[in-house]
Scaffold this motif. Structure first.
Motif, PDB file in Angstrom:
ATOM      1  N   TYR A   1       0.845  -1.187   0.000  1.00  0.00           N
ATOM      2  CA  TYR A   1       0.000   0.000   0.000  1.00  0.00           C
ATOM      3  C   TYR A   1       0.884   1.242   0.000  1.00  0.00           C
ATOM      4  O   TYR A   1       1.803   1.362   0.818  1.00  0.00           O
ATOM      5  CB  TYR A   1      -0.909  -0.033   1.227  1.00  0.00           C
ATOM      6  CG  TYR A   1      -1.892   1.097   1.338  1.00  0.00           C
ATOM      7  CD1 TYR A   1      -2.790   1.372   0.312  1.00  0.00           C
ATOM      8  CD2 TYR A   1      -1.935   1.888   2.477  1.00  0.00           C
ATOM      9  CE1 TYR A   1      -3.700   2.411   0.424  1.00  0.00           C
ATOM     10  CE2 TYR A   1      -2.845   2.926   2.601  1.00  0.00           C
ATOM     11  CZ  TYR A   1      -3.735   3.181   1.566  1.00  0.00           C
ATOM     12  OH  TYR A   1      -4.620   4.211   1.683  1.00  0.00           O
ATOM     13  N   ASN A   2       0.591   2.189  -0.896  1.00  0.00           N
ATOM     14  CA  ASN A   2       1.559   3.246  -1.184  1.00  0.00           C
ATOM     15  C   ASN A   2       1.397   4.520  -0.374  1.00  0.00           C
ATOM     16  O   ASN A   2       1.916   5.569  -0.763  1.00  0.00           O
ATOM     17  CB  ASN A   2       1.524   3.586  -2.681  1.00  0.00           C
ATOM     18  CG  ASN A   2       0.164   4.104  -3.141  1.00  0.00           C
ATOM     19  OD1 ASN A   2      -0.712   4.376  -2.337  1.00  0.00           O
ATOM     20  ND2 ASN A   2      -0.014   4.229  -4.441  1.00  0.00           N
ATOM     21  N   GLU A   3       0.725   4.473   0.772  1.00  0.00           N
ATOM     22  CA  GLU A   3       0.589   5.669   1.609  1.00  0.00           C
ATOM     23  C   GLU A   3       1.616   5.720   2.746  1.00  0.00           C
ATOM     24  O   GLU A   3       1.905   6.797   3.269  1.00  0.00           O
ATOM     25  CB  GLU A   3      -0.822   5.750   2.208  1.00  0.00           C
ATOM     26  CG  GLU A   3      -1.904   6.084   1.194  1.00  0.00           C
ATOM     27  CD  GLU A   3      -1.823   7.521   0.687  1.00  0.00           C
ATOM     28  OE1 GLU A   3      -1.233   8.377   1.373  1.00  0.00           O
ATOM     29  OE2 GLU A   3      -2.343   7.782  -0.408  1.00  0.00           O
ATOM     30  N   TYR A   4       2.138   4.580   3.132  1.00  0.00           N
ATOM     31  CA  TYR A   4       3.042   4.561   4.289  1.00  0.00           C
ATOM     32  C   TYR A   4       4.301   5.381   4.047  1.00  0.00           C
ATOM     33  O   TYR A   4       4.686   6.221   4.870  1.00  0.00           O
ATOM     34  CB  TYR A   4       3.412   3.122   4.654  1.00  0.00           C
ATOM     35  CG  TYR A   4       2.309   2.392   5.364  1.00  0.00           C
ATOM     36  CD1 TYR A   4       2.071   2.604   6.723  1.00  0.00           C
ATOM     37  CD2 TYR A   4       1.491   1.498   4.690  1.00  0.00           C
ATOM     38  CE1 TYR A   4       1.051   1.939   7.382  1.00  0.00           C
ATOM     39  CE2 TYR A   4       0.465   0.826   5.345  1.00  0.00           C
ATOM     40  CZ  TYR A   4       0.249   1.055   6.688  1.00  0.00           C
ATOM     41  OH  TYR A   4      -0.766   0.401   7.336  1.00  0.00           O
ATOM     42  N   ALA A   5       4.982   5.118   2.947  1.00  0.00           N
ATOM     43  CA  ALA A   5       6.267   5.769   2.701  1.00  0.00           C
ATOM     44  C   ALA A   5       6.154   7.292   2.646  1.00  0.00           C
ATOM     45  O   ALA A   5       6.916   7.993   3.327  1.00  0.00           O
ATOM     46  CB  ALA A   5       6.900   5.220   1.423  1.00  0.00           C
ATOM     47  N   PRO A   6       5.224   7.857   1.880  1.00  0.00           N
ATOM     48  CA  PRO A   6       5.166   9.322   1.830  1.00  0.00           C
ATOM     49  C   PRO A   6       4.741   9.970   3.136  1.00  0.00           C
ATOM     50  O   PRO A   6       5.219  11.056   3.472  1.00  0.00           O
ATOM     51  CB  PRO A   6       4.161   9.608   0.711  1.00  0.00           C
ATOM     52  CG  PRO A   6       3.424   8.343   0.491  1.00  0.00           C
ATOM     53  CD  PRO A   6       4.337   7.239   0.867  1.00  0.00           C
ATOM     54  N   VAL A   7       3.862   9.325   3.894  1.00  0.00           N
ATOM     55  CA  VAL A   7       3.451   9.891   5.180  1.00  0.00           C
ATOM     56  C   VAL A   7       4.646   9.972   6.124  1.00  0.00           C
ATOM     57  O   VAL A   7       4.880  10.996   6.783  1.00  0.00           O
ATOM     58  CB  VAL A   7       2.308   9.050   5.804  1.00  0.00           C
ATOM     59  CG1 VAL A   7       2.125   9.384   7.284  1.00  0.00           C
ATOM     60  CG2 VAL A   7       1.005   9.287   5.051  1.00  0.00           C
ATOM     61  N   LEU A   8       5.420   8.912   6.185  1.00  0.00           N
ATOM     62  CA  LEU A   8       6.582   8.897   7.084  1.00  0.00           C
ATOM     63  C   LEU A   8       7.687   9.823   6.582  1.00  0.00           C
ATOM     64  O   LEU A   8       8.312  10.541   7.367  1.00  0.00           O
ATOM     65  CB  LEU A   8       7.094   7.469   7.236  1.00  0.00           C
ATOM     66  CG  LEU A   8       6.173   6.541   8.040  1.00  0.00           C
ATOM     67  CD1 LEU A   8       6.506   5.083   7.777  1.00  0.00           C
ATOM     68  CD2 LEU A   8       6.257   6.856   9.529  1.00  0.00           C
ATOM     69  N   SER A   9       7.913   9.835   5.273  1.00  0.00           N
ATOM     70  CA  SER A   9       8.937  10.719   4.714  1.00  0.00           C
ATOM     71  C   SER A   9       8.610  12.182   4.983  1.00  0.00           C
ATOM     72  O   SER A   9       9.501  12.975   5.347  1.00  0.00           O
ATOM     73  CB  SER A   9       9.064  10.489   3.207  1.00  0.00           C
ATOM     74  OG  SER A   9       9.590   9.213   2.925  1.00  0.00           O
TER      75      SER A   9
END
Length: 326
Positions: free
Chosen positions: A104-112
């Motif tokens: 799921y592609n929301e984790y990386a940008p939220v944390l970054s």
């Protein structure tokens, strides 16, 4: 052009309409993993629309969730699992986050965006040493599954382990919700997918009291609506509906796989609410389906992958069979 901050997801039916025409109600949207035969909501008392949710009503929802997810651990209702993802950076000081990918592609940008150092890894063991490790189980979009014992073995090797169980309702044997009194383990659950009511925006975080306390404080006094509470309490305690739905989804997965096989598509994997297929050309397959007003999901980084949710009513299955036969 994508709006700033928007990422590739299913459910983008407006794009399908722009390209292929038709009204929203004319389309069968199989681009998401949302149950097409939703829980029967029934009538709601006007109170649930007019009054602010009370503490006792929110507590009742939490108890219903504990029943459905088979846990007595602390939990908090939120506006979908996504609301919990947005708050993950607040659980600990910034550090190294590792995500088991592709997923799921929301984790990386939220944390970054919150200043975390983010690394995507391909093996469970590669998560070791991270301050925050994220696993989606079953995984989205390929349906990979991880044994609970292997995840628990990883727990002492990371600072905090977040397991997204948004697609675990029909495979409860995968869930670690009952183990979340252990410090450092946090489970995220989505209500809207299995119960087919994604527009209700309801989900849960389950974990150690310290983490749930932080998420509760960050969510504010009314994290979910009165309607979500009333419908959630009803649905989460309806064991007969959940059991019948899980059995139907298992049968429907086999049915869809057989239809895909007739097209020469190879099953990559899937969960009880979606299937992922290897095709010669996913965009061509997506367009073929779209000409029959059936929307599917393709992946920019994987030009041969096509993901389909499961049709619901028999008329939807008939239309899918007809379009595939063209």
């Amino acid at each position: 052009m994508k709006e700033q901050g928007m990422r590739e997801h299913g459910g983008n039916l407006d794009l399908a309409q722009q390209r292929f025409g038709g009204r929203a109600e004319d389309w069968i949207d199989l681009s998401t993993g949302i149950n097409r035969l939703p829980y029967p909501v029934g009538e709601l008392d006007a109170h649930h629309w007019q009054a602010l949710p009370s503490r006792s009503e929110i507590d009742a929802l939490h108890q219903a969730a504990g029943h459905a997810y088979r846990t007595s651990a602390p939990l908090v209702a939120m506006g979908g699992a996504q609301a919990a993802i947005q708050l993950l950076p607040q659980l600990a000081p910034r550090g190294r986050a590792r995500i088991l990918a592709p997923t799921y592609n929301e984790y990386a940008p939220v944390l970054s965006a919150a200043g975390w150092e983010v690394e995507e890894v391909r093996a469970l063991d590669s998560l070791a040493g991270a301050n925050l490790a994220i696993v989606v189980n079953p995984n989205n979009p390929d349906g990979r599954r991880y044994a609970p014992k292997d995840l628990l073995a990883l727990l002492p090797r990371v600072g905090r382990l977040v397991i997204d169980e948004s697609f675990a309702d029909a495979v409860p044997e995968l869930s670690l919700a009952s183990e979340t009194r252990r410090p450092g383990l946090l489970i995220l659950r989505s209500f809207g997918k299995f119960y087919g009511l994604a527009g209700l925006r309801l989900g849960f975080a389950i974990g150690h009291a310290a983490d749930i306390g932080k998420l509760t404080a960050a969510s504010g006094p009314w994290p979910v609506s009165g309607a979500a509470i009333a419908i959630g309490c009803r649905a989460l305690r309806d064991d007969a509906w959940a059991e019948a739905t899980s059995a139907r989804l298992a049968r429907d997965c086999v049915r869809l796989d057989e239809m895909a096989q007739s097209q020469g598509w190879r099953l990559v994997g899937g969960a009880p609410l979606f299937r992922l297929y290897e095709t010669p050309d996913a965009l061509a397959a997506q367009e073929k389906l779209a000409r029959g007003q059936i929307w599917s999901r393709a992946f920019a980084q994987k030009p041969t992958w096509l993901r389909l949710g499961l049709p619901g009513a028999e008329a939807e299955w008939s239309r899918l069979a007809e379009v595939l036969a063209r």
